[in-house]
Design a protein around this motif. Sequence first.
Motif, PDB file in Angstrom:
ATOM      1  N   UNK A   1      -2.290 -10.255  -6.964  1.00  0.00           N
ATOM      2  CA  UNK A   1      -3.044  -9.046  -6.647  1.00  0.00           C
ATOM      3  C   UNK A   1      -2.112  -7.847  -6.665  1.00  0.00           C
ATOM      4  N   UNK A   2      -2.568  -6.791  -7.267  1.00  0.00           N
ATOM      5  CA  UNK A   2      -1.784  -5.552  -7.293  1.00  0.00           C
ATOM      6  C   UNK A   2      -1.868  -4.865  -5.948  1.00  0.00           C
ATOM      7  N   UNK A   3      -0.743  -4.339  -5.506  1.00  0.00           N
ATOM      8  CA  UNK A   3      -0.677  -3.603  -4.252  1.00  0.00           C
ATOM      9  C   UNK A   3      -0.106  -2.229  -4.554  1.00  0.00           C
ATOM     10  N   UNK A   4      -0.764  -1.197  -4.044  1.00  0.00           N
ATOM     11  CA  UNK A   4      -0.361   0.180  -4.307  1.00  0.00           C
ATOM     12  C   UNK A   4       0.152   0.825  -3.025  1.00  0.00           C
ATOM     13  N   UNK A   5       1.296   1.476  -3.102  1.00  0.00           N
ATOM     14  CA  UNK A   5       1.900   2.180  -1.989  1.00  0.00           C
ATOM     15  C   UNK A   5       1.394   3.615  -1.970  1.00  0.00           C
ATOM     16  N   UNK A   6       0.749   4.045  -0.874  1.00  0.00           N
ATOM     17  CA  UNK A   6       0.317   5.444  -0.812  1.00  0.00           C
ATOM     18  C   UNK A   6       1.530   6.346  -0.598  1.00  0.00           C
ATOM     19  N   UNK A   7       1.645   7.375  -1.413  1.00  0.00           N
ATOM     20  CA  UNK A   7       2.724   8.348  -1.261  1.00  0.00           C
ATOM     21  C   UNK A   7       2.340   9.652  -1.933  1.00  0.00           C
ATOM     22  N   UNK A   8       3.099  10.679  -1.635  1.00  0.00           N
ATOM     23  CA  UNK A   8       2.904  11.978  -2.284  1.00  0.00           C
ATOM     24  C   UNK A   8       4.033  12.166  -3.283  1.00  0.00           C
ATOM     25  N   UNK A   9       3.695  12.603  -4.476  1.00  0.00           N
ATOM     26  CA  UNK A   9       4.672  12.796  -5.542  1.00  0.00           C
ATOM     27  C   UNK A   9       4.750  14.283  -5.870  1.00  0.00           C
ATOM     28  N   UNK A  10       5.952  14.805  -5.956  1.00  0.00           N
ATOM     29  CA  UNK A  10       6.139  16.212  -6.301  1.00  0.00           C
ATOM     30  C   UNK A  10       5.782  16.425  -7.775  1.00  0.00           C
ATOM     31  N   UNK A  11       4.843  17.350  -8.030  1.00  0.00           N
ATOM     32  CA  UNK A  11       4.374  17.561  -9.403  1.00  0.00           C
ATOM     33  C   UNK A  11       4.577  18.986  -9.915  1.00  0.00           C
TER      34      UNK A  11
END
Length: 153
Positions: A1-11
Amino acid sequence: MKVFLPLNIRVDNKKILFVGGGKIAHHKIQTIEKYTRDITIVSPEIIDELKGKGFTEIYKEYDSSDLDGAFLVYASTNVEEVNRRVRDDAEARGILVNVVDNRELSGFISPAIIKQGEMTVAVSSNGQNVKKSVEWRNRLREFVSETWPEDNQ
């Protein structure tokens, strides 16, 4: 199962590439444009809702060279083979890619968000129940609007 880490990315000053210029892309761009205008759309056709908004519009079929300089990529066509090719090409270059509406092919997913001023609330189900994430987001939006109405200006 894929697991995604919530984070904020500078764009800021980072190219966000959308391959596809239809309703699928429009839905995602409505969120992304709250954070950056450095959006490039590559598609033979681009719907009116995306035109003239300051995005780079490139009217053509996708080619792997379209990934040049991209920081994040959204494969947002309604053609699965094209989306897979975009994913494969982006991954080969080490670029994070989201195949819209396909968490299994995606290196990242986008949560349902509320953005008011400098505040952002993100709701995610790890890509497993998008409708529930949107429902929670909408309930939180109502709560925020009722609790802190001055933040809605």
